[in-house]
Design a protein around this motif. Structure first.
Motif, PDB file in Angstrom:
ATOM      1  N   VAL A  73      35.268  45.444  50.217  1.00 15.61           N
ATOM      2  CA  VAL A  73      34.933  44.026  50.102  1.00 15.61           C
ATOM      3  C   VAL A  73      36.219  43.254  49.845  1.00 15.61           C
ATOM      4  O   VAL A  73      36.836  43.390  48.783  1.00 15.61           O
ATOM      5  CB  VAL A  73      33.913  43.793  48.979  1.00 15.61           C
ATOM      6  N   CYS A  74      36.628  42.453  50.832  1.00 11.26           N
ATOM      7  CA  CYS A  74      37.919  41.758  50.795  1.00 11.26           C
ATOM      8  C   CYS A  74      37.736  40.273  51.069  1.00 11.26           C
ATOM      9  O   CYS A  74      38.377  39.702  51.951  1.00 11.26           O
ATOM     10  CB  CYS A  74      38.873  42.366  51.823  1.00 11.26           C
ATOM     11  N   VAL A  75      36.843  39.654  50.318  1.00 12.20           N
ATOM     12  CA  VAL A  75      36.533  38.228  50.490  1.00 12.20           C
ATOM     13  C   VAL A  75      36.834  37.495  49.186  1.00 12.20           C
ATOM     14  O   VAL A  75      37.066  38.126  48.142  1.00 12.20           O
ATOM     15  CB  VAL A  75      35.053  38.045  50.883  1.00 12.20           C
ATOM     16  N   VAL A  94      31.333  51.453  47.608  1.00 11.13           N
ATOM     17  CA  VAL A  94      32.014  50.168  47.730  1.00 11.13           C
ATOM     18  C   VAL A  94      33.317  50.148  46.934  1.00 11.13           C
ATOM     19  O   VAL A  94      33.350  50.518  45.757  1.00 11.13           O
ATOM     20  CB  VAL A  94      31.117  49.010  47.252  1.00 11.13           C
ATOM     21  N   LEU A  95      34.377  49.693  47.607  1.00 13.68           N
ATOM     22  CA  LEU A  95      35.627  49.349  46.947  1.00 13.68           C
ATOM     23  C   LEU A  95      35.752  47.835  47.044  1.00 13.68           C
ATOM     24  O   LEU A  95      35.982  47.294  48.126  1.00 13.68           O
ATOM     25  CB  LEU A  95      36.816  50.035  47.604  1.00 13.68           C
ATOM     26  N   CYS A  96      35.563  47.152  45.917  1.00 13.88           N
ATOM     27  CA  CYS A  96      35.606  45.698  45.878  1.00 13.88           C
ATOM     28  C   CYS A  96      36.924  45.251  45.275  1.00 13.88           C
ATOM     29  O   CYS A  96      37.333  45.757  44.223  1.00 13.88           O
ATOM     30  CB  CYS A  96      34.434  45.156  45.050  1.00 13.88           C
ATOM     31  N   GLU A  97      37.563  44.304  45.920  1.00 13.66           N
ATOM     32  CA  GLU A  97      38.814  43.793  45.369  1.00 13.66           C
ATOM     33  C   GLU A  97      38.580  43.134  44.004  1.00 13.66           C
ATOM     34  O   GLU A  97      37.481  42.706  43.676  1.00 13.66           O
ATOM     35  CB  GLU A  97      39.452  42.793  46.332  1.00 13.66           C
ATOM     36  N   LYS A  98      39.644  43.074  43.221  1.00 11.88           N
ATOM     37  CA  LYS A  98      39.551  42.453  41.905  1.00 11.88           C
ATOM     38  C   LYS A  98      39.567  40.932  42.047  1.00 11.88           C
ATOM     39  O   LYS A  98      40.027  40.420  43.077  1.00 11.88           O
ATOM     40  CB  LYS A  98      40.685  42.945  40.995  1.00 11.88           C
TER      41      LYS A  98
END
Length: 346
Positions: A73-75, A94-98
């Motif tokens: 997730v890069c939004v 899921v790897l979600c950006e910080k």
């Protein structure tokens, strides 16, 4: 063994500079099969450049159309929660950006979705994977610092207001330097301290520079529509008695261009992490310990490869999701304290 099928939500800079190159380097384990972005033209261009076969103008369409094992997730922060929960509900790791989300409630919902789906939810705190951090962790786990009772984190830029993206838009980001760069050093400190449970926070924010035209070392920013803080400072106390002081700024009148630092103090030793140097008393002598020849690593790449390994090997832990909720609780408390002028019990 079948390759991990990965999709990306968001085709912006963090996707193209970090996630896609790291996945491509792990091509024996991973295949990027889909990309989604509301900026469909941008997504098509990125997909063509990186041989990604399926492109969509929404992550909903992507998740409905392609069978995926994992999603990055890069939004912008405002959209982390919905995209992450949708991917988890679709059966994806899921790897979600910080940072995790806009607030604690959103992070908690993401944590609950991960628990319900029994999938891995990990956040993009790549400073954990720096050689200095990992070396410090080994010393701490071996008891070399003893009981860590105090610390300080700094994420300060002299004139480092981003001149691109939505970093100065509070509605889309949730905040400024605290939630963007301060969160990195805060996570690193908490990671090394064992993620103690927070008790009370006291915070203050300042908006003195960003609303005026000035020198930008990271490009010109939109000072007329600047809705975030320049600087956030605070103190956090924990239920185990430890304390942490935090300073974070996109723009401050200081000497250095930027400082990213974690300092910890324990009853058997202390440490500055970037670069790593430790301080102890042994044999009636005060000593400084400086490691030599730590390996050079790409922390972003190492983080994503750790995510891949956990997905492939089925190392599904709720630790990351719970820590994401905890750090979001601290950030919320600091912002609330700044708004009310009072300490906040967490």
């Amino acid at each position: 063994m079948a390759k991990l099928k990965v999709g990306l939500i968001g085709a912006g800079g963090i996707a193209t500079a970090v996630h896609i190159p790291a996945y491509k380097k792990a091509s024996e384990q991973v295949e990027i099969v889909a990309l989604a972005d509301v900026a469909y033209g941008r997504a098509q261009l990125v997909a063509k450049e990186n041989n990604i076969p399926n492109v969509y103008d929404s992550y909903q369409s992507m998740l409905e159309s392609v069978e995926l094992d994992a999603v990055s997730v890069c939004v912008p922060n405002k959209f982390h929660k919905e995209a992450t929960i949708a991917a988890l509900d679709a059966g994806c790791h899921v790897l979600c950006e910080k940072p995790p989300a806009m607030n604690q409630e959103e992070a908690k919902q993401m944590e609950q979705a991960a628990l319900k789906s029994r999938k891995l939810l990990m956040y993009g705190f790549h400073y954990r994977y720096q050689s200095e951090t990992q070396a410090a962790k080994r010393f701490i786990d071996a008891g070399e610092l003893g009981n860590i009772y105090s610390g300080r984190v700094q994420a300060i830029r002299r004139r480092g207001i981003p001149g691109w993206g939505v970093f100065t838009n509070k509605e889309l980001q949730g905040g400024g330097p605290l939630i963007d760069i301060g969160v990195h050093m805060l996570d690193t400190a908490l990671y090394l301290m064992g993620y103690p449970e927070p008790a009370v926070v006291l915070g203050q924010t300042h908006q003195q520079i960003g609303t005026k035209k000035g020198v930008g070392l990271l490009g010109d920013w939109d000072y007329k529509n600047y809705t975030i803080e320049d600087m956030a400072v605070g103190m956090i106390t924990f239920k185990n008695g430890a304390s942490l002081v935090l300073e974070s700024a996109f723009a401050a009148n200081v000497e250095k261009r930027d400082t990213m630092q974690v300092s910890l103090m324990g009853d058997q030793g202390g440490a500055d992490i970037f670069p790593l140097k430790m301080y102890q008393e042994k044999h009636d002598t005060l000593i400084d310990l400086t490691p030599a020849y730590l390996p050079e690593v790409n922390a972003h790449e190492t983080e994503i490869h750790a995510f891949i390994t956990d997905c492939v090997e089925g190392n599904i832990s709720d630790r990351f999701a719970k820590q994401g909720t905890s750090i979001q609780k601290i950030i919320d408390g600091l912002y609330q304290s700044a708004e009310t002028g009072k300490a906040v019990n967490l």
